[in-house]
Design a protein around this motif. Structure first.
Motif, short mmCIF file in Angstrom:
data_model
loop_
_atom_site.label_atom_id
_atom_site.label_comp_id
_atom_site.label_asym_id
_atom_site.label_seq_id
_atom_site.Cartn_x
_atom_site.Cartn_y
_atom_site.Cartn_z
N VAL A 130 54.33 35.25 26.49
CA VAL A 130 54.46 36.02 27.84
C VAL A 130 54.29 37.62 27.69
O VAL A 130 54.89 38.02 26.69
CB VAL A 130 55.93 35.64 28.61
CG1 VAL A 130 56.00 36.45 29.83
CG2 VAL A 130 55.90 34.30 28.88
N TRP A 131 53.59 38.46 28.38
CA TRP A 131 53.73 39.69 28.63
C TRP A 131 54.20 40.10 29.89
O TRP A 131 54.06 39.66 30.75
CB TRP A 131 52.21 40.27 28.47
CG TRP A 131 51.44 40.06 27.10
CD1 TRP A 131 51.78 39.35 26.20
CD2 TRP A 131 50.00 40.54 26.95
NE1 TRP A 131 50.83 39.46 25.22
CE2 TRP A 131 49.73 40.26 25.61
CE3 TRP A 131 49.34 41.48 27.75
CZ2 TRP A 131 48.49 40.83 25.09
CZ3 TRP A 131 47.99 42.00 26.97
CH2 TRP A 131 47.65 41.54 25.93
N LEU A 132 55.30 40.78 29.39
CA LEU A 132 55.99 41.62 30.65
C LEU A 132 55.63 43.14 30.60
O LEU A 132 56.28 43.88 29.79
CB LEU A 132 57.54 41.31 30.46
CG LEU A 132 58.39 42.08 31.72
CD1 LEU A 132 58.14 41.32 32.80
CD2 LEU A 132 59.79 41.71 31.36
N VAL A 133 54.90 43.57 31.55
CA VAL A 133 54.29 44.86 31.68
C VAL A 133 55.64 45.76 32.53
O VAL A 133 55.68 45.44 33.59
CB VAL A 133 53.16 44.89 32.58
CG1 VAL A 133 52.79 46.46 32.53
CG2 VAL A 133 51.92 44.35 31.84
N ASN A 134 56.31 46.25 31.56
CA ASN A 134 57.44 47.31 32.25
C ASN A 134 57.02 48.47 32.54
O ASN A 134 56.65 49.58 31.87
CB ASN A 134 58.48 47.23 30.96
CG ASN A 134 59.66 47.87 31.47
OD1 ASN A 134 59.88 48.57 32.26
ND2 ASN A 134 60.67 47.91 30.39
N LEU A 135 56.94 48.59 33.98
CA LEU A 135 56.34 49.73 34.64
C LEU A 135 57.27 50.86 34.42
O LEU A 135 56.86 52.08 34.68
CB LEU A 135 55.75 49.50 35.96
CG LEU A 135 54.54 48.39 36.31
CD1 LEU A 135 54.40 48.39 37.54
CD2 LEU A 135 53.45 48.94 35.40
N LEU A 140 54.78 47.59 27.05
CA LEU A 140 54.64 45.96 27.16
C LEU A 140 55.54 45.36 26.26
O LEU A 140 55.53 45.64 25.12
CB LEU A 140 53.00 46.08 26.55
CG LEU A 140 52.46 44.37 26.61
CD1 LEU A 140 52.57 43.95 28.01
CD2 LEU A 140 51.35 44.27 25.72
N GLU A 141 56.21 44.53 27.05
CA GLU A 141 57.15 43.52 26.28
C GLU A 141 56.37 42.15 26.03
O GLU A 141 55.87 41.52 26.89
CB GLU A 141 58.43 43.21 26.98
CG GLU A 141 59.12 44.51 27.22
CD GLU A 141 60.29 44.49 28.34
OE1 GLU A 141 60.76 43.49 28.35
OE2 GLU A 141 60.85 45.51 28.81
N VAL A 142 56.33 41.84 24.77
CA VAL A 142 55.66 40.85 24.41
C VAL A 142 56.82 39.49 23.89
O VAL A 142 57.62 39.84 23.10
CB VAL A 142 54.71 40.91 23.30
CG1 VAL A 142 53.78 39.41 22.56
CG2 VAL A 142 53.70 41.74 23.81
N ARG A 152 58.01 45.33 21.63
CA ARG A 152 57.77 46.33 22.60
C ARG A 152 56.50 47.09 22.15
O ARG A 152 56.43 47.49 20.82
CB ARG A 152 58.81 47.40 22.54
CG ARG A 152 59.98 46.51 23.42
CD ARG A 152 61.06 47.47 23.47
NE ARG A 152 61.08 48.87 24.02
CZ ARG A 152 61.36 49.08 25.32
NH1 ARG A 152 62.07 48.26 26.24
NH2 ARG A 152 61.24 50.45 25.80
N HIS A 153 55.65 47.24 22.91
CA HIS A 153 54.13 48.14 22.50
C HIS A 153 54.26 49.40 23.48
O HIS A 153 54.06 49.30 24.78
CB HIS A 153 53.21 47.30 22.51
CG HIS A 153 53.06 45.97 21.75
ND1 HIS A 153 52.68 46.14 20.30
CD2 HIS A 153 53.65 44.78 21.85
CE1 HIS A 153 53.00 45.07 19.76
NE2 HIS A 153 53.68 44.22 20.62
N PRO A 154 54.12 50.62 22.99
CA PRO A 154 54.02 51.69 24.11
C PRO A 154 52.65 51.77 24.68
O PRO A 154 51.62 51.34 24.07
CB PRO A 154 54.29 53.05 23.03
CG PRO A 154 53.88 52.55 21.45
CD PRO A 154 53.97 50.82 21.71
N LYS A 155 52.67 52.53 25.84
CA LYS A 155 51.52 52.74 26.53
C LYS A 155 50.47 53.43 25.51
O LYS A 155 50.75 54.01 24.66
CB LYS A 155 51.64 53.82 27.64
CG LYS A 155 50.43 53.90 28.59
CD LYS A 155 50.94 54.62 29.78
CE LYS A 155 49.96 54.86 30.76
NZ LYS A 155 50.45 55.61 31.93
N GLY A 156 49.34 52.90 25.64
CA GLY A 156 48.34 53.40 24.73
C GLY A 156 48.13 52.62 23.18
O GLY A 156 47.11 53.15 22.48
#
Length: 173
Positions: A130-135, A140-142, A152-156
């Motif tokens: 599940v990917w939770l795109v934390n706006l 991005l939380e995987v 957690r993956h940062p924008k970019g």
């Protein structure tokens, strides 16, 4: 206060009879209103739909904002899902948890609800990723089966779904 718990079957009958509003989902027997979608949420749904179609369109079916029956009493509406192909497999039956390669929720106002209510349901159903795109934090939380420990993956930072480990995608819009 008395709550009425629904099965997926009873929920469908109530919906078809006009007893439920348009945008609702069933989580553990309880009906929840689906929040109106803001501009940023819409942008991410459209962006990820395009990215997934381009990257995995031949090897996965992209499902956008469609109900997914997880159990006898839960039918959430994820923002996107990558399903096992072929598309024709879903002509006679609805996709189930066993068909999901990746599920995506995009969250701003629903972040707490998505983490507290939906993630445990997805884990219980055996959804592999599940990917939770934390706006709110633009990360991005995987979550991956079986433990669903958050990465957690940062924008970019491009991220590859586990089903396609050599094919990272730009998840941010």
């Amino acid at each position: 206060m008395v709550k009425h718990r629904f099965t997926v079957e009873a929920y469908h009958k109530a919906y078809e009879a006009g007893a439920l509003p348009e945008r609702v989902e069933l989580l553990e027997g309880e009906v929840y209103a689906v929040s109106p979608m803001g501009k940023k949420h819409r942008l991410y749904v459209m962006h990820l739909d395009r990215v997934f179609q381009e990257a995995f369109g031949e090897e996965a079916v992209v499902m956008v904002q469609c109900p997914l029956a997880l159990s006898a009493d839960s039918e959430p509406i994820p923002d996107l899902a990558l399903l096992r192909p072929p598309l024709e497999a879903y002509r006679e039956r609805d996709p189930g948890p066993e068909d999901v390669l990746l599920l995506v929720e995009i969250a701003d106002t629903t972040l707490v609800q998505d983490r507290a209510l939906k993630l445990p349901l997805y884990q219980k159903a055996g959804i592999p990723e599940v990917w939770l795109v934390n706006l709110l934090e633009e990360v991005l939380e995987v979550y991956a089966f079986p433990h669903y420990a958050m990465e957690r993956h940062p924008k970019g930072e491009a991220v590859a779904p586990r089903a396609f480990p050599t094919r990272p995608v730009a998840w941010w819009a």
